[in-house]
Motif scaffolding. Structure first.
Motif, mmCIF file in Angstrom:
data_model
loop_
_atom_site.group_PDB
_atom_site.id
_atom_site.type_symbol
_atom_site.label_atom_id
_atom_site.label_comp_id
_atom_site.label_asym_id
_atom_site.label_seq_id
_atom_site.Cartn_x
_atom_site.Cartn_y
_atom_site.Cartn_z
ATOM 1 N N HIS A 22 -40.184 10.689 -6.630
ATOM 2 C CA HIS A 22 -38.946 9.636 -6.949
ATOM 3 C C HIS A 22 -37.595 10.346 -6.739
ATOM 4 O O HIS A 22 -36.720 9.951 -6.638
ATOM 5 N N ALA A 25 -37.476 12.622 -3.154
ATOM 6 C CA ALA A 25 -37.394 11.901 -1.937
ATOM 7 C C ALA A 25 -37.021 10.668 -2.236
ATOM 8 O O ALA A 25 -37.725 9.751 -2.073
ATOM 9 N N LYS A 27 -34.962 8.167 -1.104
ATOM 10 C CA LYS A 27 -34.618 6.889 0.000
ATOM 11 C C LYS A 27 -35.920 6.286 0.000
ATOM 12 O O LYS A 27 -35.633 5.013 0.114
ATOM 13 N N GLN A 28 -37.025 6.742 0.255
ATOM 14 C CA GLN A 28 -38.239 5.980 0.529
ATOM 15 C C GLN A 28 -38.584 5.168 -0.485
ATOM 16 O O GLN A 28 -39.045 4.029 -0.322
ATOM 17 N N PHE A 29 -38.177 5.206 -1.954
ATOM 18 C CA PHE A 29 -38.686 4.598 -2.905
ATOM 19 C C PHE A 29 -37.298 3.234 -2.958
ATOM 20 O O PHE A 29 -37.353 2.323 -3.471
ATOM 21 N N ASP A 30 -36.167 4.046 -2.777
ATOM 22 C CA ASP A 30 -34.926 2.882 -2.827
ATOM 23 C C ASP A 30 -35.296 1.827 -1.873
ATOM 24 O O ASP A 30 -34.869 0.628 -2.062
ATOM 25 N N ALA A 31 -35.931 1.879 -0.830
ATOM 26 C CA ALA A 31 -36.076 0.878 0.517
ATOM 27 C C ALA A 31 -36.975 -0.246 -0.137
ATOM 28 O O ALA A 31 -36.920 -1.328 0.524
ATOM 29 N N THR A 45 -34.900 3.372 -8.763
ATOM 30 C CA THR A 45 -35.772 4.492 -8.277
ATOM 31 C C THR A 45 -36.008 5.681 -9.459
ATOM 32 O O THR A 45 -37.229 6.040 -9.668
ATOM 33 N N MET A 86 -42.546 -3.923 0.409
ATOM 34 C CA MET A 86 -42.982 -3.048 1.191
ATOM 35 C C MET A 86 -43.568 -3.630 2.405
ATOM 36 O O MET A 86 -43.465 -3.470 3.614
ATOM 37 N N TRP A 90 -42.351 -4.020 6.259
ATOM 38 C CA TRP A 90 -43.249 -3.206 7.469
ATOM 39 C C TRP A 90 -44.108 -3.917 8.204
ATOM 40 O O TRP A 90 -44.918 -3.386 8.885
ATOM 41 N N ARG A 93 -43.953 -3.053 11.843
ATOM 42 C CA ARG A 93 -44.088 -1.708 12.207
ATOM 43 C C ARG A 93 -45.470 -1.360 12.809
ATOM 44 O O ARG A 93 -46.348 -2.024 12.736
ATOM 45 N N ALA A 97 -48.834 2.197 9.849
ATOM 46 C CA ALA A 97 -47.698 1.914 8.924
ATOM 47 C C ALA A 97 -47.984 0.708 8.129
ATOM 48 O O ALA A 97 -48.142 0.591 7.011
#
Length: 123
Positions: A22, A25, A27-31, A45, A86, A90, A93, A97
């Motif tokens: 967290h 990285a 950004k992946q969790f913010d999303a 996050t 999520m 997604w 995608r 994914a």
């Protein structure tokens, strides 16, 4: 070492790894932070990562394992809306994914059960 103690240590490792991720990285969790939550996604996050690190520490210590295991089960239930978001985000995608995103949804059930098992009395 009992099975529940081993289970608690393994779960603590998983939570500690996720907690570090967290911050490493974010950004992946913010999303995946639901938009309905007040404040910034980055704050959520960071808070989630800090909670995961605290839960990991609590699971690793026998004196706090039982209450930490219960809190971990509640935490796994509480982050479920992020997994739903999520999966929804997604949905268009590529198949691989989408599969990852959709697989996270039912994964919460064994994680909750694992947390409950990790907090069992060792006597």
């Amino acid at each position: 070492m009992s099975r529940s103690a081993r289970s608690a240590f393994l779960l603590a490792g998983l939570l500690a790894s996720a907690g570090v991720a967290h911050f490493a990285a974010p950004k992946q969790f913010d999303a995946i932070v639901p938009r309905a939550l007040p404040g910034s996604p980055r704050a959520w996050t960071a808070a989630s990562g800090a909670v995961e690190l605290a839960l990991a520490a609590g699971l690793a210590l026998p004196a706090t394992r039982r209450v930490s295991a219960r809190a971990t089960a509640l935490f796994f239930a509480g982050v479920f809306p992020a997994n739903v978001k999520m999966a929804y985000d997604w949905r268009n995608r590529p198949t691989a994914a989408k599969t990852v995103a959709y697989a996270r949804l039912p994964l919460q059930i064994p994680l909750i059960l694992w947390a409950r098992h990790a907090g069992r009395d060792e006597s």
